[in-house]
Design an enzyme around this catalytic site. Structure first.
Site, PDB file in Angstrom:
ATOM      1  N   ASP A 146       0.050  -7.583   1.564  1.00 49.89           N
ATOM      2  CA  ASP A 146       0.513  -6.195   1.658  1.00 49.89           C
ATOM      3  C   ASP A 146       2.036  -6.100   1.630  1.00 49.89           C
ATOM      4  O   ASP A 146       2.638  -5.332   2.387  1.00 49.89           O
ATOM      5  CB  ASP A 146      -0.040  -5.529   2.926  1.00 49.89           C
ATOM      6  CG  ASP A 146       0.017  -3.998   2.847  1.00 49.89           C
ATOM      7  OD1 ASP A 146       0.208  -3.460   1.737  1.00 49.89           O
ATOM      8  OD2 ASP A 146      -0.099  -3.339   3.902  1.00 49.89           O
ATOM      9  N   HIS A 174       0.820  -1.223   0.000  1.00 52.28           N
ATOM     10  CA  HIS A 174       0.000   0.000   0.000  1.00 52.28           C
ATOM     11  C   HIS A 174       0.848   1.265   0.000  1.00 52.28           C
ATOM     12  O   HIS A 174       0.347   2.347  -0.317  1.00 52.28           O
ATOM     13  CB  HIS A 174      -0.994  -0.007   1.167  1.00 52.28           C
ATOM     14  CG  HIS A 174      -0.409   0.332   2.503  1.00 52.28           C
ATOM     15  ND1 HIS A 174      -0.118  -0.621   3.461  1.00 52.28           N
ATOM     16  CD2 HIS A 174      -0.074   1.519   3.059  1.00 52.28           C
ATOM     17  CE1 HIS A 174       0.358  -0.026   4.540  1.00 52.28           C
ATOM     18  NE2 HIS A 174       0.405   1.274   4.320  1.00 52.28           N
ATOM     19  N   SER A 188       4.694   2.789   7.761  1.00 52.88           N
ATOM     20  CA  SER A 188       4.304   1.600   7.008  1.00 52.88           C
ATOM     21  C   SER A 188       5.463   1.087   6.155  1.00 52.88           C
ATOM     22  O   SER A 188       6.121   1.856   5.454  1.00 52.88           O
ATOM     23  CB  SER A 188       3.111   1.911   6.104  1.00 52.88           C
ATOM     24  OG  SER A 188       1.956   2.126   6.853  1.00 52.88           O
TER      25      SER A 188
END
Length: 358
Positions: free
Chosen positions: A125, A95, A203
């Site tokens: 992911d 992402h 992230s």
């Protein structure tokens, strides 16, 4: 007379205050302190060892002006990644790069390199980029294990929250085997929950144990405000270490397959069959067909002909399609698996040789 007296009084007060301020405005003596404690020393040591392996990722998107039709690149997002090997492979979250047309990787020494996408597995992911940089600038992160983690263990997160690069936060393993949702809405099982502060921009960064080894990839937070609320999640490193080499080798994650199509949950409930994968199609020549599996169907009069429901794989229960896909991801194409199959009230075991999902 009164005005003169007032002026003299104010001048005297100002002079006294200024002199007083001059007297007090001296640097304070530095207090001595003892040696850093063991925990502080370890925090410092982990950061010094691992931070050169942590990178800042910026994605750019091409935008076209509505009137002039000219195109320009605009920043579309930022995140974190880490060096997987000295060949220039960088691991991050899918992402982080999703929706970007181009990505730039900035190393610890602030040098930047354009990145190419090697492969991605959105269901988990994860994505792998590659940069062309000197090998001495690419210290690979040390890889640990997540299977033996325990709640309460010390953990560290290094990332770029809100664009503030090389930020270290600390915490503990708060819980194990959590379930989070990927960008494809597939369930990521076995996630690590931590209270180490993880904010937007973290992230794709590493979650580390107290030895500075990679134990997870920070991927999500639970927060009504969007900022850190003490509940962060990381993809376990055992998953990462299984998927990343296949992305580097094949450019994508090719899941082993049985060649079946699953019916919707409401159909299984309507038919009153056990929890599992209710088959509505079995592809000709597929591993499932070779193993003798049959789908539910209708006869000429419209009545339902009982087919198979897969309820287990290699002794592990299968409650739904997501369960089965997760188990298949841990297997290899060509590997034999034992399926537990229900049909018309009878349960049996069959062996199938896995094929490719391509």
């Amino acid at each position: 007379m009164f005005q003169r007296l007032l002026i003299l009084t104010l001048a005297a007060l100002f002079s006294t205050g200024w002199a007083h301020a001059q007297t007090k405005a001296q640097p304070r003596a530095v207090s001595a302190r003892g040696a850093l404690d063991a925990e502080e020393l370890n925090n410092i040591g982990v950061f010094k060892r691992v931070s050169p392996s942590v990178v800042h990722i910026t994605t750019l998107a091409v935008q076209r002006d509505f009137f002039s039709l000219r195109t320009s690149e605009q920043p579309s997002g930022t995140g974190t990644g880490f060096v997987w090997d000295d060949a220039g492979h960088i691991v991050t979250n899918f992402h982080v790069i999703q929706g970007g047309d181009r990505a730039t990787v900035t190393l610890n020494d602030q040098s930047s390199y354009p990145a190419k996408l090697v492969g991605a597995f959105p269901d988990r992911d994860l994505a792998v980029l590659r940069i062309e940089a000197p090998r001495d600038k690419l210290p690979a992160i040390a890889v640990g294990a997540s299977r033996d983690l325990q709640v309460g263990q010390k953990v560290y997160a290094i990332g770029n929250p809100f664009g503030l690069d090389q930020t270290l936060t600390t915490g503990i393993v708060s819980a194990l085997n959590r379930e989070i949702e990927s960008v494809t809405r597939r369930t990521i099982r076995g996630a690590i929950q931590t209270d180490a502060a993880i904010n937007p921009g973290n992230s794709g960064g590493p979650l580390l144990d107290s030895a500075g080894r990679l134990i997870g990839v920070n991927t999500a937070i639970y927060s009504p405000s969007g900022g850190s609320a003490g509940i962060g999640f990381a993809i376990p490193v055992d998953e990462v270490n299984r998927i990343v080499p296949r992305l580097i080798r094949d450019g994508r994650f090719i899941r082993p397959a049985l060649g079946v199509t699953a019916g919707p949950l409401n159909l299984a409930q309507a038919l009153g069959v056990p929890k599992g994968v209710l088959l509505v199609n079995v592809a000709d020549g597929s591993p499932a067909a070779a193993a003798g599996l049959k789908p539910f169907a209708r006869d000429r009069s419209g009545r339902i002909v009982q087919g198979d429901v897969i309820t287990g794989l290699d002794g592990q229960p299968v409650a739904d399609l997501d369960d089965m896909l997760s188990l298949l991801e841990t297997r290899q194409i060509g590997e034999k698996v034992t399926l537990t199959v229900w049909r018309a009230g009878q349960t049996r075991k069959v062996v199938a040789t896995l094929g490719s999902s391509d």
